[in-house]
Design a protein around this motif. Sequence first.
Motif, short mmCIF file in Angstrom:
data_model
loop_
_atom_site.label_atom_id
_atom_site.label_comp_id
_atom_site.label_asym_id
_atom_site.label_seq_id
_atom_site.Cartn_x
_atom_site.Cartn_y
_atom_site.Cartn_z
N ASP A 269 7.55 6.48 5.80
CA ASP A 269 6.72 7.34 5.62
C ASP A 269 5.97 6.69 4.28
OD1 ASP A 269 5.04 9.60 4.96
OD2 ASP A 269 6.61 10.95 4.66
N VAL A 270 5.06 5.91 4.53
CA VAL A 270 4.44 5.52 3.48
C VAL A 270 3.49 6.31 2.63
CG1 VAL A 270 2.16 4.47 4.64
CG2 VAL A 270 3.11 3.22 2.62
N GLN A 271 3.03 7.33 3.02
CA GLN A 271 2.06 8.28 2.56
C GLN A 271 2.95 9.15 1.61
OE1 GLN A 271 -1.52 9.04 2.99
NE2 GLN A 271 -0.80 10.03 1.09
N GLY A 272 4.20 9.57 2.26
CA GLY A 272 5.24 10.50 1.44
C GLY A 272 5.35 9.29 0.09
N ALA A 273 5.88 8.01 0.23
CA ALA A 273 6.10 7.43 -0.70
C ALA A 273 5.01 7.24 -1.88
CB ALA A 273 6.45 5.95 -0.36
N LEU A 274 3.80 7.17 -1.41
CA LEU A 274 2.74 7.31 -2.20
C LEU A 274 2.51 8.31 -3.24
CD1 LEU A 274 0.04 5.07 -0.34
CD2 LEU A 274 1.07 4.51 -2.31
N ASP A 275 2.67 9.67 -2.40
CA ASP A 275 2.70 11.00 -2.77
C ASP A 275 3.72 11.08 -3.88
OD1 ASP A 275 0.47 11.62 -1.13
OD2 ASP A 275 1.75 12.51 0.38
N ALA A 276 4.90 10.70 -3.76
CA ALA A 276 5.90 10.77 -4.73
C ALA A 276 5.65 9.88 -6.00
CB ALA A 276 7.30 10.43 -4.00
N ALA A 277 5.16 8.76 -5.52
CA ALA A 277 4.77 7.79 -6.60
C ALA A 277 3.62 8.48 -7.75
CB ALA A 277 4.54 6.37 -6.30
N ALA A 278 2.59 8.87 -6.87
CA ALA A 278 1.50 9.65 -7.60
C ALA A 278 2.03 10.70 -8.46
CB ALA A 278 0.44 9.97 -6.72
N ALA A 279 2.97 11.45 -8.22
CA ALA A 279 3.24 12.46 -8.94
C ALA A 279 4.22 12.16 -10.11
CB ALA A 279 4.33 13.57 -7.97
N ALA A 280 4.90 10.82 -9.71
CA ALA A 280 5.88 10.39 -11.15
C ALA A 280 4.93 9.73 -12.06
CB ALA A 280 6.81 9.54 -10.31
N HIS A 281 3.70 9.11 -11.54
CA HIS A 281 3.03 8.11 -12.34
C HIS A 281 1.40 8.31 -12.46
CE1 HIS A 281 6.38 5.23 -12.52
NE2 HIS A 281 6.39 5.45 -11.21
N PRO A 282 1.26 9.71 -12.86
CA PRO A 282 -0.13 10.07 -12.89
C PRO A 282 -1.18 9.59 -13.42
CG PRO A 282 1.29 11.59 -14.34
CD PRO A 282 1.91 10.65 -13.50
N ALA A 283 -2.23 9.10 -12.72
CA ALA A 283 -3.39 8.21 -13.31
C ALA A 283 -3.07 7.01 -13.66
CB ALA A 283 -3.96 9.10 -14.45
N ASP A 284 -2.23 6.54 -13.05
CA ASP A 284 -1.50 4.98 -13.30
C ASP A 284 -1.45 4.36 -11.64
OD1 ASP A 284 -0.58 2.54 -13.75
OD2 ASP A 284 0.99 3.33 -15.23
N PRO A 285 -2.82 3.81 -11.05
CA PRO A 285 -2.50 3.49 -9.89
C PRO A 285 -1.72 2.07 -9.62
CG PRO A 285 -4.87 3.94 -10.39
CD PRO A 285 -4.23 3.94 -11.63
N ASP A 286 -1.70 1.25 -10.66
CA ASP A 286 -0.66 0.25 -10.58
C ASP A 286 0.74 0.56 -10.52
OD1 ASP A 286 -2.86 -1.86 -10.57
OD2 ASP A 286 -3.05 -1.55 -12.79
N ALA A 287 1.09 1.43 -11.24
CA ALA A 287 2.59 1.97 -11.16
C ALA A 287 2.70 2.83 -9.84
CB ALA A 287 2.98 2.81 -12.41
N VAL A 288 1.91 3.46 -9.26
CA VAL A 288 2.04 4.31 -8.14
C VAL A 288 2.21 2.93 -6.86
CG1 VAL A 288 0.72 5.38 -6.36
CG2 VAL A 288 0.81 6.12 -8.66
#
Length: 311
Positions: free
Chosen positions: A120-139
């Motif tokens: 589930d890559v969408q779920g992984a990206l959603d979790a990463a976006a919540a953990a690293h707001p406004a930081d696309p590289d970290a996401v």
Amino acid sequence: MQPTRRAVPAPTPATAIATATATWRRAAVLATTAGALALAASLPAAAISSYNSGPAPERTEVGALIAVWDDDADPATPDRVDWICSGTMLDADTFLTAAHCTGGWTASEDPDFYVSLDQDVQGALDAAAAAHPADPDAVAAAAGVAGTAHTHPAYPGNSSDSKDIAVVELPAGQVAGRWSFTPATLPAAGLLDALGPRGLDAVDWTVAGYGTQEGTTGANGHPGGGERLQAPLTFSALNNTWLRLGMIEAHGSGGACYGDSGGPNFALVDGARVLAGITVTGDVPCYATNVAYRLDTPVAREFLAPFVDLP
């Protein structure tokens, strides 16, 4: 033949799932598609077709291509990050995808590419976006492994051969350090020609990827996307460059759609699963035909030879 679909048009922020119109261009991931709609994140993730299809957790070699890019030419605003295509691990460090996923970007967009083998890559990206707001590289780094894209130098080719093939080379050991997988098996030279139409018709075909569902009525949207699914196909036709596979529901088949570009089309030959081609195009509503770029041809093998061991 130029592609008419199969990469995700108008990627949305990682916190949403997108539907899109059937508008396409040579690298459809580059532009915002008119009519693209962001749906609530509560919409169930889906990929491939909604019919005759299902999850593919056992297809551990199949992954998603993630991109980070600048879509507004303004260095003061954050870059954008999303999964854009599908693909397959060919060995420990080489990811195969389509050239229209990695090529055709403008200099200002200047994408960085990552590979994820999450179911589930969408779920992984959603979790990463919540953990690293406004930081696309970290996401992107949280969801995938960074790599270097190599697009066929002659892409987009011509009407007889689009050269729609690319690989992403990944740092040694990093993908295996995060996910367990068995690399796909490439076909021997000329395998599909040797089998011939009768032999190809007898083969069990499977397509896999992270893409959206077939078009819906009304706005002709393509819901879902971001989860690795698979579907059976039937053989339709073969030429020097492309393999055409049927995905008609009444025939017991499913099929690929937007976001499945670069993903695998497997053939079960003498009991062995062979990566016969990669999804590059098909009919606009994603109901009838999947067109795959053959991997047993001299052009494909010449491109792949510097990156992987060929059978």
